[in-house]
Motif scaffolding. Structure first.
Motif, mmCIF file in Angstrom:
data_model
loop_
_atom_site.group_PDB
_atom_site.id
_atom_site.type_symbol
_atom_site.label_atom_id
_atom_site.label_comp_id
_atom_site.label_asym_id
_atom_site.label_seq_id
_atom_site.Cartn_x
_atom_site.Cartn_y
_atom_site.Cartn_z
ATOM 1 N N UNK A 77 34.254 40.991 42.524
ATOM 2 C CA UNK A 77 34.894 39.739 42.132
ATOM 3 C C UNK A 77 36.410 39.793 42.299
ATOM 4 N N UNK A 78 37.019 38.632 42.293
ATOM 5 C CA UNK A 78 38.468 38.548 42.129
ATOM 6 C C UNK A 78 38.754 38.904 40.681
ATOM 7 N N UNK A 79 39.996 39.240 40.336
ATOM 8 C CA UNK A 79 40.295 39.560 38.935
ATOM 9 C C UNK A 79 39.938 38.392 38.004
ATOM 10 N N UNK A 80 39.316 38.740 36.883
ATOM 11 C CA UNK A 80 38.916 37.734 35.898
ATOM 12 C C UNK A 80 40.139 37.078 35.283
ATOM 13 N N UNK A 81 39.959 35.822 34.912
ATOM 14 C CA UNK A 81 40.990 35.075 34.209
ATOM 15 C C UNK A 81 40.501 34.828 32.785
ATOM 16 N N UNK A 103 35.088 30.447 33.994
ATOM 17 C CA UNK A 103 35.064 29.666 32.760
ATOM 18 C C UNK A 103 34.520 28.255 33.000
ATOM 19 N N UNK A 104 34.974 27.619 34.085
ATOM 20 C CA UNK A 104 34.584 26.235 34.364
ATOM 21 C C UNK A 104 33.089 26.098 34.639
ATOM 22 N N UNK A 107 29.849 27.407 30.959
ATOM 23 C CA UNK A 107 29.192 26.549 29.960
ATOM 24 C C UNK A 107 28.179 25.605 30.604
ATOM 25 N N UNK A 108 28.479 25.129 31.818
ATOM 26 C CA UNK A 108 27.540 24.250 32.522
ATOM 27 C C UNK A 108 26.270 25.015 32.903
ATOM 28 N N UNK A 109 26.426 26.257 33.322
ATOM 29 C CA UNK A 109 25.280 27.041 33.781
ATOM 30 C C UNK A 109 24.493 27.692 32.655
ATOM 31 N N UNK A 110 25.172 28.055 31.529
ATOM 32 C CA UNK A 110 24.501 28.854 30.505
ATOM 33 C C UNK A 110 24.487 28.246 29.110
ATOM 34 N N UNK A 111 25.243 27.202 28.838
ATOM 35 C CA UNK A 111 25.194 26.548 27.535
ATOM 36 C C UNK A 111 25.667 27.429 26.403
#
Length: 191
Positions: A77-81, A103-104, A107-111
């Protein structure tokens, strides 16, 4: 896999000996993800991720190396934000690989979490089952695609390309066993 902590607090991983060398990817032809779907016609289907996962908040700057059992490194991955998550698939066949989820998208994918954090700060989540287009790769010779995060991903016969139905540029490779273990087919791919 061995974890090492540096003075800066970032985690570094010592990869097992079976990790594929990056130079190997340089030798494979590059194919366009969008064109593969365009050329597939009716050979695509619809699937959704249904198997529960373990997830923890990512440490800003952390790089998540996805390692598939028997194949080695799949992606880095790229560095986490701040606000990103490290998601671990619960799939023994692939070695319970981890991925970084922004982050974006998280929540949409995992609730919402199903459990309280464990001693490793991981919680169980149930995928929200966002329907995605899928394409099973039938080409005999391996190739690479450029993933949305800019890294090359090796694609082999039997692997699956997934594409978000909301954002067609969000498409990437899923190793065959990982797809079988974590996804449910809604509409089978045609011939």
């Amino acid at each position: 896999m061995t974890m090492h902590k540096t003075l800066s607090g970032l985690l570094f991983l010592t990869l097992p000996a079976f990790s594929a060398p990056a130079d190997d990817l340089q030798l494979l032809p590059v194919q366009d993800r969008s064109q593969l779907f365009a050329d597939a016609g009716k050979r695509t289907g619809i699937a959704r991720k249904t198997r529960e996962v373990l997830a923890r908040p990512a440490v800003p700057g952390e790089i998540v190396v996805t390692i598939i059992r028997g194949e080695g490194e799949e992606t880095r991955s790229k560095p986490a934000e701040a606000g990103d998550w490290v998601v671990q698939n619960i799939c023994e066949a692939t070695g319970n690989e981890e991925i970084l989820v922004k982050k974006t998208a998280f929540s949409r994918r995992y609730g919402s979490a199903l459990t309280s954090p464990d001693s490793a700060n991981r919680q169980r989540f149930r995928p929200q089952g966002e329907p995605m287009d899928y394409l099973v790769i039938t080409q005999e010779e391996p190739f690479v695609i450029i993933a949305p995060w800019g890294e090359k991903q090796r694609v082999m016969k039997g692997d699956v390309l997934l594409r978000s139905r909301h954002d067609p540029q969000d498409s990437y490779r899923i190793q065959k066993a990982a797809f079988t273990c974590t996804y449910q087919v809604i509409t089978p791919a045609g011939d």
